[in-house]
Design an enzyme around this catalytic site. Structure first.
Site, PDB file in Angstrom:
ATOM      1  N   PRO A 137       0.793  -1.233   0.000  1.00  0.00           N
ATOM      2  CA  PRO A 137       0.000   0.000   0.000  1.00  0.00           C
ATOM      3  C   PRO A 137       0.825   1.282   0.000  1.00  0.00           C
ATOM      4  O   PRO A 137       0.263   2.377   0.164  1.00  0.00           O
ATOM      5  CB  PRO A 137      -0.799  -0.125   1.295  1.00  0.00           C
ATOM      6  CG  PRO A 137       0.100  -0.887   2.211  1.00  0.00           C
ATOM      7  CD  PRO A 137       0.829  -1.867   1.340  1.00  0.00           C
ATOM      8  N   GLU A 138       2.127   1.191  -0.197  1.00  0.00           N
ATOM      9  CA  GLU A 138       2.993   2.374  -0.087  1.00  0.00           C
ATOM     10  C   GLU A 138       2.539   3.536  -0.972  1.00  0.00           C
ATOM     11  O   GLU A 138       2.607   4.700  -0.564  1.00  0.00           O
ATOM     12  CB  GLU A 138       4.444   2.006  -0.442  1.00  0.00           C
ATOM     13  CG  GLU A 138       5.148   1.138   0.593  1.00  0.00           C
ATOM     14  CD  GLU A 138       5.048  -0.335   0.262  1.00  0.00           C
ATOM     15  OE1 GLU A 138       5.973  -1.075   0.600  1.00  0.00           O
ATOM     16  OE2 GLU A 138       4.017  -0.755  -0.337  1.00  0.00           O
ATOM     17  N   ILE A 139       2.104   3.234  -2.195  1.00  0.00           N
ATOM     18  CA  ILE A 139       1.728   4.285  -3.126  1.00  0.00           C
ATOM     19  C   ILE A 139       0.605   5.152  -2.575  1.00  0.00           C
ATOM     20  O   ILE A 139       0.475   6.333  -2.931  1.00  0.00           O
ATOM     21  CB  ILE A 139       1.326   3.685  -4.502  1.00  0.00           C
ATOM     22  CG1 ILE A 139       1.198   4.767  -5.562  1.00  0.00           C
ATOM     23  CG2 ILE A 139       0.051   2.867  -4.386  1.00  0.00           C
ATOM     24  CD1 ILE A 139       2.484   5.469  -5.885  1.00  0.00           C
ATOM     25  N   VAL A 141       0.343   6.365   0.327  1.00  0.00           N
ATOM     26  CA  VAL A 141       0.834   7.402   1.240  1.00  0.00           C
ATOM     27  C   VAL A 141       2.021   8.136   0.620  1.00  0.00           C
ATOM     28  O   VAL A 141       2.850   8.719   1.329  1.00  0.00           O
ATOM     29  CB  VAL A 141       1.221   6.813   2.619  1.00  0.00           C
ATOM     30  CG1 VAL A 141      -0.015   6.313   3.343  1.00  0.00           C
ATOM     31  CG2 VAL A 141       2.261   5.699   2.478  1.00  0.00           C
TER      32      VAL A 141
END
Length: 263
Positions: A137-139, A141
């Site tokens: 899910p990095e993208i 944030v």
């Protein structure tokens, strides 16, 4: 051992070392301190002749790890220090696990997210508890899973990897199994027994042949096909010189369990 962010223990009867992430208050966020302790624990397992296999898991009831410590990403420290001392911990750990010479099993007893997905994939096998979710899910944030994409692309097809990296969505354990992120998905009531079974089976193999095989697995993965064949032929010749391979074949024909000497 006196770790603050993880638990480390070795079962003397099986030779299985268990490394358990133990920062429940942060959902096992991979801080610099935790990554440093993981490096130390895996090195301890590597150097301990009594350890025959390593299980990586978590003490949190529902989360294996939420991934990298975002607070560390935003810390006000010189960029060169982040490069040399912080982000460098991930590749050091992935290489250590790959070159450990002993089989590693990730027991994903909860959600495996962001950098933790790379940690799981660095292990040889992954057993997931039913209900665990996986994702990068990095993208979402404003970050990107740079350090772990090399591991994902080596386990999952390109288009599915692109989907994980670019959309940042989480997938269920069954879907993770279908695309190659995990080996098995096990109901919660059977999870501990399944992990224990595989760990014992891994630890029961010849430690010498396991080391030779593990090293070969790691080194040949990026070789050109012809180069890999030459290298693997040489490794087979080395394996044929060992006492353990002779013992294994002899035990097979004598219908008994082999007695490994590690020679």
């Amino acid at each position: 051992m006196g770790y603050e962010s993880l638990r480390y223990e070795v079962a003397p009867e099986t030779g299985v070392a268990t490394i358990a992430l133990d920062r429940p208050e942060s959902r096992n966020a991979l801080s610099d301190a935790l990554l440093s302790e993981l490096l130390d624990a895996f090195a301890a397992a590597r150097d301990d002749a009594a350890v025959r296999a390593v299980v990586l898991t978590s003490t949190h009831p529902t989360v294996f790890s939420a991934g990298g410590d975002l607070g560390g990403f935003a810390a006000d420290v010189p960029l060169v220090r982040k490069h040399l001392e912080t982000t460098a911990l991930f590749p050091r750990l992935f290489r250590l696990i790959g070159e450990l010479g002993k089989p590693t099993l990730c027991a994903a007893n909860g959600h495996v997210l962001a950098g933790a997905l790379g940690l799981a994939l660095a292990c040889d096998l992954v057993v997931a508890k039913e209900g665990a979710r996986f994702g990068t899910p990095e993208i979402n944030v404003g970050v990107f899973p740079f350090m772990i994409m090399a591991l994902i692309y080596r386990n999952v097809g390109r288009k599915k990897t692109n989907e994980l990296l670019l959309l940042g969505e989480r997938i269920e354990a069954d879907a993770a199994e279908r695309i190659g992120l995990v080996n098995r998905v096990v109901p919660a009531a059977e999870f501990d027994a399944a992990v224990d079974d595989w760990a014992r089976r891994l630890a029961a193999k010849s430690p010498l042949l396991m080391r030779l095989g593990k090293d070969a697995m790691f080194r040949q993965q990026d070789m050109a096909f012809a180069d890999a064949l030459d290298y693997l032929q040489a490794q087979l010749t080395i394996a044929l010189s060992t006492e353990d391979i002779q013992e294994g074949v002899k035990a097979f024909f004598e219908k008994r369990d082999p007695v490994w000497t590690g020679r």
